[in-house]
Design a protein around this motif. Structure first.
Motif, PDB file in Angstrom:
ATOM      1  N   PHE A  64      64.596  37.676  16.914  1.00 11.29           N
ATOM      2  CA  PHE A  64      64.892  37.828  18.408  1.00 11.29           C
ATOM      3  C   PHE A  64      65.819  36.663  18.686  1.00 11.29           C
ATOM      4  O   PHE A  64      66.956  36.616  19.298  1.00 11.29           O
ATOM      5  N   GLY A  65      65.125  35.243  18.538  1.00 15.21           N
ATOM      6  CA  GLY A  65      65.916  34.195  18.948  1.00 15.21           C
ATOM      7  C   GLY A  65      67.251  33.903  18.210  1.00 15.21           C
ATOM      8  O   GLY A  65      68.191  33.386  18.957  1.00 15.21           O
ATOM      9  N   GLY A  68      69.767  36.526  18.800  1.00 11.11           N
ATOM     10  CA  GLY A  68      70.355  36.384  20.041  1.00 11.11           C
ATOM     11  C   GLY A  68      71.298  34.982  20.211  1.00 11.11           C
ATOM     12  O   GLY A  68      72.116  35.189  21.110  1.00 11.11           O
ATOM     13  N   ALA A  69      71.079  34.204  19.331  1.00 10.82           N
ATOM     14  CA  ALA A  69      72.112  32.961  19.190  1.00 10.82           C
ATOM     15  C   ALA A  69      73.271  33.207  18.452  1.00 10.82           C
ATOM     16  O   ALA A  69      73.956  32.303  18.307  1.00 10.82           O
ATOM     17  N   GLY A  70      73.405  34.464  18.072  1.00 12.78           N
ATOM     18  CA  GLY A  70      74.607  35.065  17.383  1.00 12.78           C
ATOM     19  C   GLY A  70      74.771  34.803  15.775  1.00 12.78           C
ATOM     20  O   GLY A  70      75.912  34.873  15.467  1.00 12.78           O
ATOM     21  N   TYR A  91      62.017  45.404  21.105  1.00 13.75           N
ATOM     22  CA  TYR A  91      62.624  44.358  21.925  1.00 13.75           C
ATOM     23  C   TYR A  91      64.288  44.082  21.313  1.00 13.75           C
ATOM     24  O   TYR A  91      65.051  43.991  22.120  1.00 13.75           O
ATOM     25  N   ALA A 195      76.422  36.305  22.740  1.00  7.95           N
ATOM     26  CA  ALA A 195      75.471  35.342  22.078  1.00  7.95           C
ATOM     27  C   ALA A 195      75.239  34.170  23.016  1.00  7.95           C
ATOM     28  O   ALA A 195      76.001  33.608  24.003  1.00  7.95           O
ATOM     29  N   LEU A 196      73.950  33.716  22.990  1.00 12.75           N
ATOM     30  CA  LEU A 196      73.323  32.598  23.647  1.00 12.75           C
ATOM     31  C   LEU A 196      73.715  31.254  22.896  1.00 12.75           C
ATOM     32  O   LEU A 196      72.952  30.865  21.950  1.00 12.75           O
ATOM     33  N   ALA A 204      77.279  32.451  32.306  1.00  7.98           N
ATOM     34  CA  ALA A 204      75.992  32.548  31.711  1.00  7.98           C
ATOM     35  C   ALA A 204      75.837  33.755  31.020  1.00  7.98           C
ATOM     36  O   ALA A 204      75.973  34.942  31.645  1.00  7.98           O
ATOM     37  N   ASN A 205      75.140  33.734  29.853  1.00  4.15           N
ATOM     38  CA  ASN A 205      74.805  35.202  29.132  1.00  4.15           C
ATOM     39  C   ASN A 205      73.261  35.423  29.107  1.00  4.15           C
ATOM     40  O   ASN A 205      72.612  34.579  29.432  1.00  4.15           O
ATOM     41  N   LEU A 206      72.980  36.677  29.019  1.00  5.60           N
ATOM     42  CA  LEU A 206      71.688  36.904  29.316  1.00  5.60           C
ATOM     43  C   LEU A 206      71.443  37.958  28.090  1.00  5.60           C
ATOM     44  O   LEU A 206      71.828  38.782  28.032  1.00  5.60           O
ATOM     45  N   VAL A 207      70.186  37.715  27.230  1.00  5.45           N
ATOM     46  CA  VAL A 207      69.782  38.501  26.442  1.00  5.45           C
ATOM     47  C   VAL A 207      68.320  39.214  26.784  1.00  5.45           C
ATOM     48  O   VAL A 207      67.601  38.471  27.119  1.00  5.45           O
ATOM     49  N   LYS A 208      68.384  40.494  27.160  1.00  5.82           N
ATOM     50  CA  LYS A 208      67.186  41.006  27.810  1.00  5.82           C
ATOM     51  C   LYS A 208      67.057  42.536  27.393  1.00  5.82           C
ATOM     52  O   LYS A 208      67.967  43.361  27.074  1.00  5.82           O
ATOM     53  N   SER A 209      65.986  42.877  27.772  1.00  8.24           N
ATOM     54  CA  SER A 209      65.641  44.589  27.486  1.00  8.24           C
ATOM     55  C   SER A 209      64.979  45.095  28.967  1.00  8.24           C
ATOM     56  O   SER A 209      64.587  45.935  28.958  1.00  8.24           O
ATOM     57  N   LEU A 210      64.921  43.990  29.850  1.00  7.96           N
ATOM     58  CA  LEU A 210      63.964  44.490  31.081  1.00  7.96           C
ATOM     59  C   LEU A 210      65.105  45.409  31.951  1.00  7.96           C
ATOM     60  O   LEU A 210      66.110  44.484  32.356  1.00  7.96           O
TER      61      LEU A 210
END
Ligand SMILES: Cc1ncc(C[n+]2csc(CCOP(=O)(O)OP(=O)(O)O)c2C)c(N)n1
Ligand code: SF4
Lengths: 352, 252
Positions: A64-65, A68-70, A91, A195-196, A204-210
């Motif tokens: 995931f990390g 998310g960082a591409g 997730y 990507a972060l 700013a970018n945000l990676v989320k499922s909420l």
């Protein structure tokens, strides 16, 4: 290009590297440990990262990390470990991150055994984790096919921003075959502008499922669903093997399909015209191809290394138009070609 | 006549000009602000990445003007590991509650520290599960009443509260471990210093860093903000002593 003699597990690992995956997080489990072992040797040589996580729960969250960082990233495991990853897979799907997950299936439930199995079909194709999502699931039946599907899996993951699973089994993982690594040309992949990487020169970018607002979550789920519908339309892959003149059709995937090819040769030698339909993508499932066959064919035998999981999709595809019988071995038992021959002969006689 | 005033106090650039969802008197708001101030001071907003997992911590991503992940309950150190390993140039931190860090995610916490991951953790210890409405946490004190320890936590039934700072300080991979509080201006100034040291430890590549922040949760403690601030001092600090438990060896 020269051919290399490799086990399925090693071939999958090398294919991932050739597809530009330089990052691997995993946890040891039989019968797939050759994948992390191969990665732990090769990745540092090319400046990549191999990390043994403290658990499969941690490994999938490291994906995931990293995703998310591409970067292109992969993990592999076998059934009990894949069960532990389900939270993280949900997730990853929710956050729309691309990654590749290899499941070299073994017998379950529980600790089960270490011999080959196909009893994670439901988990792989119907969700596994919670929520409205699907993985794209590729099921190779030879080591060479495992190589090409693994390489393509990364492009598919990037295209759809969705987790892609390579669904193999212990037999395929351990089997040795000569393989070739073709350079695949990547399609035009979308830029990873989500990507972060540090918010430099952009917001700013945000990676989320909420999504606490139900309206927003519905909208988000519909967006994921649009991708799934596109997969259903564009990504279905299936092999029709000697079906043109067949009087009876065997449906199988993965290692079992390979054994069925031998059974079909024996059956044809005996004068029984058998053919096979082999889903290569088990999600999206080739329902239409089954439906087409059902129009001209009445006898289907589903063979699996489980007590009947893919058969439910076969039934959906055949729309009640044909007679279906089932032959499955479980617990690590692999059906032999002569068992499949006998079952096919029975079916041919029964319906007459 | 125009007067020139020198601005001596302002909102950190990394802190968005929005109202937070935190309850009045909650320590989260202060802790988040300290992180923003340190990011500004170290000038790393363009390479900072935060990981906010489930809990009252999670909405931090709405307040900081940096790249952020929302992570599953307890998994932030694994997510941060994945990010930092593939992009070592980034400054990666997790921002976790006590249920998150000391209960469901303790394996990820301990192993990230043991591996010496070059990440920083801001750990909000409010001795309770805030977001879900005040259930017992692994850090809930003996005798403390929560919705799932209605007569007060007893060690017979629920064991003993975990001291994460002391526990992690035993690990060789942990380079900087401190416990601070945000219940008074004096403690807040020290807390800011510790957060800065944690980030510096990471930037220098010395290993894992963690700052445990004793933080009031007036809502779920059923107290006024002033009572809650006092409770941190009188009840939490005796069990959770403040201080630095580990400092980088290269530091004098
Ligand atoms: C796997 C999982 N289990 C349970 C929950 C429900 N849950 C949400 S927040 C929370 C407690 C968080 O408490 P803490 O980590 O102490 O953070 P705080 O809210 O106090 O800041 C729980 C149990 C969840 N989201 N996911
Ligand atoms: S419930 Fe507690 S921790 Fe959560 S915002 Fe309110 S005071 Fe803060």
């Amino acid at each position: 290009m020269e051919k290399k003699f490799m086990t399925g597990n090693e071939a999958i690992a090398e294919a991932a590297i050739q597809a530009g995956c330089q990052h691997f997080f995993g946890y040891p489990i039989t019968p797939q440990s050759e994948i992390p072992e191969y990665m732990s040797k090769r990745l540092p040589e090319i400046g990549g990262i191999y990390l043994q996580a403290e658990s499969e729960v941690a490994a999938i969250n490291m994906l995931f990390g990293a995703a998310g960082a591409g970067v292109r990233v992969m993990t592999s495991s076998s059934s009990p470990g894949i069960s532990l990853m389900q939270e993280g897979i949900s997730y990853i799907a929710g956050a729309q991150l691309p990654c590749v997950i290899v499941n070299i299936m073994r017998g379950g439930p529980g600790l089960g055994g270490i011999q080959p199995s196909q009893s994670d079909y439901f988990q792989a194709t119907k969700g596994g984790g919670h929520g409205d999502y699907h993985m794209l699931v590729l099921a190779p039946h030879t080591v060479q096919e495992a190589v090409s599907l693994t390489m393509e899996a990364f492009d598919l993951a990037d295209t759809y921003r969705n987790p892609v699973m390579i669904l193999g089994d212990g037999y395929m993982g351990q089997m040795m075959e000569p393989v070739e690594f073709y350079k695949t040309s990547s399609p035009n992949l979308p830029p990873k502008d989500w990507a972060l990487t540090g918010a430099k020169g952009r917001s700013a970018n945000l990676v989320k499922s909420l999504y606490l607002d139900p309206e927003a979550l519905e909208k988000h789920n519909l967006e994921i669903n649009r991708k799934i519908q596109k997969m259903r339309k564009d990504e279905v892959r299936v092999e029709n093997y000697q079906t043109d003149d067949a009087e009876v059709i065997i449906a199988a995937y993965g290692t079992v399909a390979r054994i069925c090819k031998t059974a079909i040769k024996v059956l044809r030698d005996k004068g029984i015209k058998a053919g096979m339909i082999r889903p290569i993508t088990v999600f999206p499932f080739p329902y239409n191809d089954f439906e087409k066959l059902a129009d001209k064919m009445r006898k289907f035998l589903v063979v699996e290394m489980s007590l009947g999981q893919m058969i439910e999709d076969v039934k959906l595809g055949l729309c009640g138009k044909a007679q279906i019988s089932f032959y499955g071995r479980t617990g690590g038992m692999v059906p032999s070609y002569d068992e499949i021959v006998t079952e096919t002969e029975k079916l041919v006689k029964e319906v007459g | 006549m125009q007067m020139d005033f020198e601005k001596i106090f302002e909102r950190p650039k990394t802190l968005r000009p929005v109202a937070t969802h935190y309850c009045p008197g909650c320590g989260h708001g202060i802790a988040g602000r300290l992180v923003a101030e340190v990011i500004d001071e170290l000038n790393v907003s363009e390479r900072a990445v935060g990981v906010a997992p489930v809990g009252c911590s999670v909405l931090l991503y709405n307040y900081l003007e940096i790249d952020m992940y929302e992570a599953a309950h307890g998994r932030a150190p694994a997510v941060a590991t994945g990010c930092k390993r593939v992009r070592p140039d980034l400054v990666v931190f997790t921002y976790q509650g006590d249920g998150d860090f000391a209960s469901i995610g303790i394996a990820e916490a301990v192993h990230a520290a043991a591996r010496g991951e070059k990440i920083s953790t801001i750990f909000i210890n409010n001795a309770i599960y805030g977001m879900t409405g005040g259930q017992m946490a692994p850090t809930t004190l003996i005798g403390q009443k929560t919705t799932t320890s209605p007569i007060g936590r007893t060690s017979e039934r629920a064991g003993f509260p975990i001291r994460m700072a002391e526990l992690l300080a035993t690990l060789d991979g942990a380079a900087y471990i401190a416990r601070v509080a945000v219940n008074s201006p004096k403690h807040i100034i020290k807390a800011r210093r510790a957060v800065k040291k944690a980030f510096e430890t990471q930037i220098k590549g010395l290993g894992y860093s963690m700052v445990e922040i004793l933080s009031p949760c007036p809502t779920d403690w059923r107290m006024t903000p002033i009572e809650a601030a006092k409770w941190v001092e009188e009840k939490m600090m005796p069990y959770y002593p403040l201080g630095e438990f580990k400092v980088p060896q290269k530091e004098k």
